[in-house]
Design a protein around this motif. Structure first.
Motif, PDB file in Angstrom:
ATOM      1  N   LYS A 261       6.964  -9.655  29.673  1.00  0.00           N
ATOM      2  CA  LYS A 261       5.469  -8.961  29.097  1.00  0.00           C
ATOM      3  C   LYS A 261       4.844  -9.585  28.296  1.00  0.00           C
ATOM      4  CE  LYS A 261       7.167  -4.262  29.960  1.00  0.00           C
ATOM      5  NZ  LYS A 261       7.566  -2.687  29.695  1.00  0.00           N
ATOM      6  N   LEU A 262       5.361 -10.878  27.821  1.00  0.00           N
ATOM      7  CA  LEU A 262       4.481 -11.662  26.793  1.00  0.00           C
ATOM      8  C   LEU A 262       2.979 -11.747  27.147  1.00  0.00           C
ATOM      9  CD1 LEU A 262       6.952 -14.645  26.263  1.00  0.00           C
ATOM     10  CD2 LEU A 262       6.512 -12.756  24.588  1.00  0.00           C
ATOM     11  N   ASN A 263       2.273 -11.569  26.207  1.00  0.00           N
ATOM     12  CA  ASN A 263       0.665 -11.893  26.530  1.00  0.00           C
ATOM     13  C   ASN A 263      -0.157 -12.593  25.298  1.00  0.00           C
ATOM     14  OD1 ASN A 263      -0.518  -9.825  24.696  1.00  0.00           O
ATOM     15  ND2 ASN A 263       1.111  -8.514  25.708  1.00  0.00           N
ATOM     16  N   TRP A 264      -1.279 -12.713  25.642  1.00  0.00           N
ATOM     17  CA  TRP A 264      -1.977 -13.635  24.552  1.00  0.00           C
ATOM     18  C   TRP A 264      -2.754 -12.662  23.535  1.00  0.00           C
ATOM     19  CZ3 TRP A 264      -0.508 -18.324  23.708  1.00  0.00           C
ATOM     20  CH2 TRP A 264       0.150 -19.006  24.734  1.00  0.00           C
ATOM     21  N   PHE A 265      -2.641 -11.401  23.240  1.00  0.00           N
ATOM     22  CA  PHE A 265      -3.362 -10.580  22.350  1.00  0.00           C
ATOM     23  C   PHE A 265      -3.622 -11.291  20.975  1.00  0.00           C
ATOM     24  CE2 PHE A 265      -3.377  -6.967  19.315  1.00  0.00           C
ATOM     25  CZ  PHE A 265      -4.637  -6.379  19.622  1.00  0.00           C
ATOM     26  N   ASN A 266      -4.809 -11.126  20.758  1.00  0.00           N
ATOM     27  CA  ASN A 266      -5.298 -11.924  19.555  1.00  0.00           C
ATOM     28  C   ASN A 266      -5.115 -13.369  19.417  1.00  0.00           C
ATOM     29  OD1 ASN A 266      -4.728  -9.524  16.742  1.00  0.00           O
ATOM     30  ND2 ASN A 266      -5.900  -9.511  18.569  1.00  0.00           N
ATOM     31  N   GLY A 267      -4.740 -14.138  20.426  1.00  0.00           N
ATOM     32  CA  GLY A 267      -4.635 -15.323  20.595  1.00  0.00           C
ATOM     33  C   GLY A 267      -3.626 -15.894  19.850  1.00  0.00           C
ATOM     34  N   LEU A 268      -2.602 -14.822  19.727  1.00  0.00           N
ATOM     35  CA  LEU A 268      -1.295 -15.343  18.886  1.00  0.00           C
ATOM     36  C   LEU A 268      -0.330 -16.486  19.501  1.00  0.00           C
ATOM     37  CD1 LEU A 268      -0.374 -11.780  17.560  1.00  0.00           C
ATOM     38  CD2 LEU A 268      -1.684 -13.704  16.423  1.00  0.00           C
TER      39      LEU A 268
ATOM     40  N   CYS B  78      -3.967  -7.505  14.846  1.00  0.00           N
ATOM     41  CA  CYS B  78      -5.000  -6.685  14.324  1.00  0.00           C
ATOM     42  C   CYS B  78      -5.061  -5.161  14.493  1.00  0.00           C
ATOM     43  CB  CYS B  78      -6.530  -7.299  14.599  1.00  0.00           C
ATOM     44  SG  CYS B  78      -6.735  -6.588  16.416  1.00  0.00           S
ATOM     45  N   LEU B  79      -3.924  -4.736  15.345  1.00  0.00           N
ATOM     46  CA  LEU B  79      -3.588  -3.414  15.727  1.00  0.00           C
ATOM     47  C   LEU B  79      -2.905  -2.834  14.469  1.00  0.00           C
ATOM     48  CD1 LEU B  79      -3.647  -1.152  18.103  1.00  0.00           C
ATOM     49  CD2 LEU B  79      -1.231  -1.984  18.596  1.00  0.00           C
ATOM     50  N   ALA B  80      -3.560  -1.710  14.214  1.00  0.00           N
ATOM     51  CA  ALA B  80      -3.404  -1.071  12.972  1.00  0.00           C
ATOM     52  C   ALA B  80      -1.802  -0.469  12.843  1.00  0.00           C
ATOM     53  CB  ALA B  80      -4.127   0.045  12.344  1.00  0.00           C
ATOM     54  N   GLY B  81      -1.454   0.058  14.017  1.00  0.00           N
ATOM     55  CA  GLY B  81       0.011   0.560  14.054  1.00  0.00           C
ATOM     56  C   GLY B  81       0.991  -0.610  14.755  1.00  0.00           C
ATOM     57  N   ASP B  82       0.620  -1.820  14.707  1.00  0.00           N
ATOM     58  CA  ASP B  82       1.657  -2.807  15.374  1.00  0.00           C
ATOM     59  C   ASP B  82       2.669  -3.131  14.395  1.00  0.00           C
ATOM     60  OD1 ASP B  82       2.721  -4.910  16.515  1.00  0.00           O
ATOM     61  OD2 ASP B  82       1.021  -5.792  17.146  1.00  0.00           O
TER      62      ASP B  82
ATOM     63  N   THR C 276       4.353  -6.783  18.070  1.00  0.00           N
ATOM     64  CA  THR C 276       5.027  -6.088  19.044  1.00  0.00           C
ATOM     65  C   THR C 276       4.135  -5.767  20.230  1.00  0.00           C
ATOM     66  OG1 THR C 276       4.179  -3.910  18.333  1.00  0.00           O
ATOM     67  CG2 THR C 276       6.349  -4.484  17.561  1.00  0.00           C
ATOM     68  N   GLU C 277       2.731  -5.811  20.219  1.00  0.00           N
ATOM     69  CA  GLU C 277       1.832  -5.654  21.218  1.00  0.00           C
ATOM     70  C   GLU C 277       1.578  -7.172  21.952  1.00  0.00           C
ATOM     71  OE1 GLU C 277      -2.319  -4.181  22.412  1.00  0.00           O
ATOM     72  OE2 GLU C 277      -0.165  -3.417  22.111  1.00  0.00           O
ATOM     73  N   ALA C 278       2.259  -8.236  21.568  1.00  0.00           N
ATOM     74  CA  ALA C 278       2.054  -9.553  22.269  1.00  0.00           C
ATOM     75  C   ALA C 278       3.495  -9.944  22.767  1.00  0.00           C
ATOM     76  CB  ALA C 278       1.431 -10.612  21.449  1.00  0.00           C
ATOM     77  N   HIS C 279       4.559  -9.669  21.662  1.00  0.00           N
ATOM     78  CA  HIS C 279       5.962 -10.381  22.092  1.00  0.00           C
ATOM     79  C   HIS C 279       6.872  -9.244  22.270  1.00  0.00           C
ATOM     80  CE1 HIS C 279       4.000 -13.688  19.199  1.00  0.00           C
ATOM     81  NE2 HIS C 279       3.331 -13.513  20.483  1.00  0.00           N
ATOM     82  N   ARG C 280       6.834  -8.083  21.962  1.00  0.00           N
ATOM     83  CA  ARG C 280       7.952  -7.007  22.186  1.00  0.00           C
ATOM     84  C   ARG C 280       7.239  -5.738  22.421  1.00  0.00           C
ATOM     85  NH1 ARG C 280      12.394  -4.454  19.819  1.00  0.00           N
ATOM     86  NH2 ARG C 280      14.437  -5.490  20.050  1.00  0.00           N
TER      87      ARG C 280
ATOM     88  N   ASN D 117       0.696  -1.208  -0.052  1.00  0.00           N
ATOM     89  CA  ASN D 117       0.143  -0.150   0.021  1.00  0.00           C
ATOM     90  C   ASN D 117       0.949   1.106   0.039  1.00  0.00           C
ATOM     91  OD1 ASN D 117      -2.001   1.904   0.274  1.00  0.00           O
ATOM     92  ND2 ASN D 117      -2.749   1.178   2.298  1.00  0.00           N
ATOM     93  N   ASP D 118       1.387   1.636  -1.424  1.00  0.00           N
ATOM     94  CA  ASP D 118       2.265   2.542  -1.373  1.00  0.00           C
ATOM     95  C   ASP D 118       3.866   2.067  -0.804  1.00  0.00           C
ATOM     96  OD1 ASP D 118       0.563   4.301  -2.482  1.00  0.00           O
ATOM     97  OD2 ASP D 118       0.127   5.175  -0.635  1.00  0.00           O
ATOM     98  N   LYS D 119       3.783   1.285  -0.009  1.00  0.00           N
ATOM     99  CA  LYS D 119       4.988   0.707   0.772  1.00  0.00           C
ATOM    100  C   LYS D 119       4.861  -0.722   0.687  1.00  0.00           C
ATOM    101  CE  LYS D 119       7.156   4.610   3.436  1.00  0.00           C
ATOM    102  NZ  LYS D 119       7.787   4.915   4.633  1.00  0.00           N
ATOM    103  N   LYS D 120       6.000  -1.429   0.637  1.00  0.00           N
ATOM    104  CA  LYS D 120       5.766  -2.799   1.000  1.00  0.00           C
ATOM    105  C   LYS D 120       5.998  -3.168   2.443  1.00  0.00           C
ATOM    106  CE  LYS D 120       7.462  -4.829  -3.679  1.00  0.00           C
ATOM    107  NZ  LYS D 120       8.305  -5.337  -4.406  1.00  0.00           N
ATOM    108  N   THR D 121       4.927  -4.136   2.780  1.00  0.00           N
ATOM    109  CA  THR D 121       5.024  -4.562   4.175  1.00  0.00           C
ATOM    110  C   THR D 121       5.305  -6.040   4.172  1.00  0.00           C
ATOM    111  OG1 THR D 121       3.679  -2.657   5.085  1.00  0.00           O
ATOM    112  CG2 THR D 121       3.946  -4.759   6.479  1.00  0.00           C
ATOM    113  N   ALA D 122       6.059  -6.401   5.201  1.00  0.00           N
ATOM    114  CA  ALA D 122       6.360  -8.086   5.194  1.00  0.00           C
ATOM    115  C   ALA D 122       5.649  -8.266   6.584  1.00  0.00           C
ATOM    116  CB  ALA D 122       7.793  -8.362   5.527  1.00  0.00           C
ATOM    117  N   ILE D 123       4.704  -9.125   6.547  1.00  0.00           N
ATOM    118  CA  ILE D 123       3.835  -9.566   7.669  1.00  0.00           C
ATOM    119  C   ILE D 123       4.646 -10.886   8.252  1.00  0.00           C
ATOM    120  CG2 ILE D 123       1.750 -10.291   8.537  1.00  0.00           C
ATOM    121  CD1 ILE D 123       1.515  -7.647   7.351  1.00  0.00           C
ATOM    122  N   VAL D 124       4.885 -10.660   9.564  1.00  0.00           N
ATOM    123  CA  VAL D 124       5.703 -11.868  10.097  1.00  0.00           C
ATOM    124  C   VAL D 124       4.644 -12.505  11.355  1.00  0.00           C
ATOM    125  CG1 VAL D 124       7.862 -10.952   9.752  1.00  0.00           C
ATOM    126  CG2 VAL D 124       6.782 -10.344  11.942  1.00  0.00           C
ATOM    127  N   ASP D 125       5.206 -13.537  11.592  1.00  0.00           N
ATOM    128  CA  ASP D 125       4.377 -14.326  12.507  1.00  0.00           C
ATOM    129  C   ASP D 125       4.554 -14.109  14.078  1.00  0.00           C
ATOM    130  OD1 ASP D 125       7.068 -15.441  12.661  1.00  0.00           O
ATOM    131  OD2 ASP D 125       6.405 -17.474  12.732  1.00  0.00           O
TER     132      ASP D 125
END
Length: 399
Positions: free
Chosen positions: A345-352, A312-316, A278-282, A267-275
């Motif tokens: 600080k690990l958490n289960w956000f989104n059930g990831l 699903c967090l837009a700015g993640d 940040t919200e859950a793991h970093r 979307n104008d820039k390329k984004t690599a989605i990884v598994d």
């Protein structure tokens, strides 16, 4: 949770499933040798800050160099007592009576955050307890206001104006925590001298002083010998046993978070989605807006990407980086320096899926337990923990 050990053969022949943390013992030992140098030169004692790093499967290595642990809550106190030889320091911004009762028999030092807490809780403690109080010296070194212990309206510690001789008479020690990733010795020495001058009368009445954490003395080129001299002079002037509470200084640059590319979107820039996320793991990447660093990226790479999480967090996002080759689905990326304030600080956000935690042992070549450049290679990989759906489910209710 599984605590099965992986053999070296398994680690080499079977690719580890991402996401995972890999803690490298050889890099950990490099930092710990600097800790030992500082201790030997200064007579300061070092207690590991469990709020930063509590991965107790590594404590058999760390405890050979450090003098114990310090905590920010009752479960950390219990963990330090149960898994780390040496002293157990208990601190909390706010204790309940149940908290004090839980830690009083397993903590070597109990540090209160306010005079009111001290006065309310002291009657619950055995007469033999070594009691401390956190002080706000109103000087600090922190890169962000969010992490500044002496920020305006800070709730952390007692200012000089609120500290009386009557209160100090109830104490064995004082704790000053006023730094965050301070790698500037000159700035630190200025703060140290200010504390010595402003609180001299009180310092002379106690037997121990903790100068807290946030001092980045394992940073490349840090003048460890100069720091040691300053600490030794402070301790001798006030006739106290000094403590530091390193967290990041012990585990910086020791651990990678390894992730896989799941998709490439544009979307104008390329984004690599990884598994990973940040919200859950970093989480600190998100909180402090500090982009992650990728081992595979290069400054002159011709292929720029945003590295985005699968939450699903837009700015993640983990950050942006340039790579020498186009990224493909299935590629692995190594997020460097991922030990501090991550696994705690690990958490289960989104059930990831939660990252597994591995410890790559160092193989020592002819040097008995000491780090020497060129004498240590990576050895077997131990599985410290793995997580599954049942762990996720168990955090939210009982069957």
């Amino acid at each position: 949770m599984s605590a099965d050990k992986a053999t070296a053969t398994e680690a080499l022949t079977t690719p580890l499933k991402t996401p995972y943390f890999m803690i490298h013992e050889d890099k950990l030992l490099r930092n710990l040798e600097i800790c030992k140098q500082l201790k030997d030169l200064s007579d300061v004692k070092l207690v590991l800050a469990l709020k930063c790093f509590s991965t107790w499967g590594t404590f058999d290595t760390i405890s050979k160099y450090l003098d114990g642990t310090t905590s920010s809550g009752p479960y950390e106190v219990q963990l330090g007592h149960d898994t780390f030889p040496g002293e157990t320091h208990a601190y909390s911004v706010g204790y309940s009576e149940d908290d004090v009762i839980a830690v009083r028999d397993i903590a070597d030092k109990i540090i209160f955050n306010s005079v009111s807490q001290l006065e309310r809780m002291q009657s619950l403690l055995p007469a033999s307890s070594s009691i401390g109080l956190r002080i706000n010296p109103e000087v600090s070194y922190a890169g962000q206001d969010l992490a500044d212990p002496a920020r305006a309206y800070s709730r952390l510690g007692v200012k000089k104006a609120g500290l009386t001789a009557e209160t100090v008479a109830k104490l064995d020690g004082l704790m000053f925590h006023m730094n965050c990733e301070n790698k500037d010795f000159v700035a630190y020495n200025t703060i140290l001298n200010t504390i010595s001058q402003q609180f001299s009368a009180h310092l002379d009445q106690v037997s121990w002083v903790s100068l807290g954490g946030g001092l980045f003395f394992t940073y490349p080129g840090y003048p460890v010998a100069e720091l040691a001299l300053a600490l030794k002079a402070f301790a001798e002037k006030h006739q106290v046993q000094l403590y530091l509470e390193p967290g990041e200084a012990v585990i910086t640059d020791t651990t990678d978070l390894v992730v896989s590319v799941l998709d490439i979107v544009e979307n104008d820039k390329k984004t690599a989605i990884v598994d990973s996320a940040t919200e859950a793991h970093r989480l600190d990447t998100l909180i402090y807006n500090e982009p992650a660093s990728f081992a595979e990226a290069t400054a002159d790479g011709e292929h720029p990407y945003i590295i985005g999480s699968c939450s699903c967090l837009a700015g993640d996002i983990f950050g942006e980086a340039n790579f020498p080759q186009p990224l493909q689905v299935g590629d692995r990326l190594t997020i460097k320096d991922s030990a501090g304030y991550t696994m705690v600080k690990l958490n289960w956000f989104n059930g990831l899926k939660m990252p597994s935690i591995y410890f790559q042992r160092a193989t020592i070549d002819g040097v008995d337990g000491k780090h020497v450049e060129g004498k240590r290679v990576e050895g077997k990989i131990e599985t410290l923990n793995q997580f599954d759906y049942q762990d996720f489910k168990a955090t939210l209710g009982k069957a």
